[in-house]
Enzyme design. Sequence first.
Site, PDB file in Angstrom:
ATOM      1  N   HIS A  73      12.147   1.009 120.656  1.00 52.12           N
ATOM      2  CA  HIS A  73      12.675   0.219 121.757  1.00 52.12           C
ATOM      3  C   HIS A  73      13.431   1.116 122.717  1.00 52.12           C
ATOM      4  CE1 HIS A  73      15.734   0.333 118.576  1.00 52.12           C
ATOM      5  NE2 HIS A  73      16.630   0.371 119.559  1.00 52.12           N
ATOM      6  N   CYS A 132      24.396   0.536 118.326  1.00 55.35           N
ATOM      7  CA  CYS A 132      23.402   1.601 118.343  1.00 55.35           C
ATOM      8  C   CYS A 132      23.242   2.077 119.783  1.00 55.35           C
ATOM      9  CB  CYS A 132      22.062   1.124 117.772  1.00 55.35           C
ATOM     10  SG  CYS A 132      21.210  -0.117 118.773  1.00 55.35           S
TER      11      CYS A 132
END
Length: 727
Positions: A65, A246
């Site tokens: 992603h 993250c």
Amino acid sequence: MSELITAELVDLDLSAETKDAAARSLAERMVAHGRVTDLEGFLADVAAREAQMPTGLDGGIGIPHCRSTHVTEPTLAFGRSASGIDFGAPDGPADLIFLIAAPAGGDADHLSILSTLARSLMDESFTGALRSATEPERTAALIRGDEPTGEPAGEPSAQAPVPEKDARPEKTPEAEQAPGPDASPGPTGAPTEATPTEATATPADADTTAPTPTAATEAPPEAPSESAPEAVPAAAPFRIVAITSCPTGIAHTYMAAESLEKAGQAAGVEVAVETQGSAGFKRLDPQLVRDADGVIFAHDVEVREKERFAGKPTVDVGVKAGINRPAELITEVRQKAERGEVSGPARAAAPMDRDAETGDGFATRLRKWLMTGVSYMVPFVAAGGLLIALAFAIGGYTINKAPSVAEHFVWADSTSWAALLFQIGSVAFGFLVPVLAGFIAYGMADRPGLVPGFVGGAIALTINAGFLGGLIAGLIAGAVVMTIQRVAIPPVLRGIMPVVVIPLISSAIVGFLMFLVVGKPIAALQKGLTDWLSGLTGANAIILGALLGLMMCFDLGGPLNKVAYAFAVGGLANPNEGSLKVMAAVMAAGMVPPLAMALATTVRGRLFTKAERENGKAAWVLGASFITEGAIPFAAADPLRVIPSAMAGGAVTGALSMMFGCTLRAPHGGIFVVPLIGQPFLYLLAIAAGTGVSAALVILLKGLRRTPHTRAADSPADGESEVTVAA
């Protein structure tokens, strides 16, 4: 806005063998449906995110992603591989691959949908339904949440198209971690690394709401079924607050949160998670934080407002540990609480520091600390320096002798206005060294480092230690605060540590060292350096100019670039002929890389991708404005040819600028401050020469590396070609 995923974005027979090929195959579907505008640019962003940390998860899941300017709207593509693809997960290849594409300014609603997907991946019934689905339409509906995850009538799970993955649930009970309350085999993504200490919760009893095994064993043995309910309120459950984050803030952030919450339910522990993702974050209730018995940080970017959790038992790990071994983390924080281990009373991780798990050595951390100070100093440099330069342009070089405008100001007199600009700029320049020192200390020790850092920087100015003195003062201040923070402090004193004790003690120590120990030697060194610059002539000046040019172009706005720039700016505080020449050479060399890339894309566009040619148009403006970072996209794509070419041109420009005797009083501005430059025409000639050298070299090197296949692939429609890049 379109749906996040449609049947056209689903590939149930993904034939790719590598993660790059898988990402390309799924991204092509996004391009075909107008969700991605530039395939190569988007894949470069995906690869950059993958380089930060593998996106494979336990349980056969790959979730590449990124956020990208090439994405038109939040999009998800799904592929299922029969053979499996290695995404770096500890338990082997992934058969379920989700490619998540978020726009550079993705709205919170769609990011919330993506976070829901991330949490769903922790539910084995969801992943099992994806493995057994036979139609793209049903698969897309499952991912959107339009259909339940149970098997529809007439579609038994035995017909799953990926039989080798059916064995995954069988190994889950062997991992001794209890599953969530709605799945007996255990949550996908967190079973394989559970610790033996969590084995007291078995799959058979994990889906009940009974007390924790510990609480159960502490209940009176003579009490049968009616004593257990009374034992629960007798001992409050262990309470944990957690932060997950993250680099992208889309997937792993929310998967770690779900995994920790489920592990907490299985262990009878209250877990409250604050997800610091791309959609922003909602702070945990302060009372909840105060009442917590322990803290878990599962993060790969700096935790925001970390000081809220100081003084509590803390486990600090990467975000993937929160996904893969949540039960172990819960056990670890409970053990720390039992031993009375707590984090530093006032210590929050420094903004430019990273946890030891990232592998950063001292040299890397030192560079980051120095970069923090320089980055905060630069706005003061730009504001003060440009004001001073404008003052000289309006009022002449004797404007520094003008009386204070607070005492004498004539509204209709241009000299008074020039004096006003000069005096405002001088005040701004007076902050350079304290700001540098203060924010170096801030980079090391967070906010507690600011006071001693600013004090040390001000002392450096007082004793004429200059730029070098501020640099040393910042490092000393940060080190002193970090040392104080490691001292065990009684709980009663923790509240006054950050506002009274640390500023008092650290400022006293830094002041003592700067005034009586290191300050005078540094001041002598600074004076010697200033005198050397003042006397630079001939070959020595040319060599220095070439060296500064190499430094400015080596990392294109990185640490070495900033060191050279800070060196030049430091000389403007007490300007002389030598320091003004250094400033001119540094700015001229810093303009070369983006201008050279812009020229190269104009002259030989077929050697560059379409995205690079677009970046080349912007590079003209960036280079002219002295923004060296404008060349970074080119260097990132092809560092072995772009960086040496840029360095060669920068060295030529720096050497020529020094040889021509060009001077500059403004610390920034590019061609827009040419009227303030001594020898302006020769200065522009030096920039043009370096730009030509760099552009010629990069064209030559790229041309030599083009293969026959690449030449044949050139598109006559737009001139775009693929250029082979050496590894």
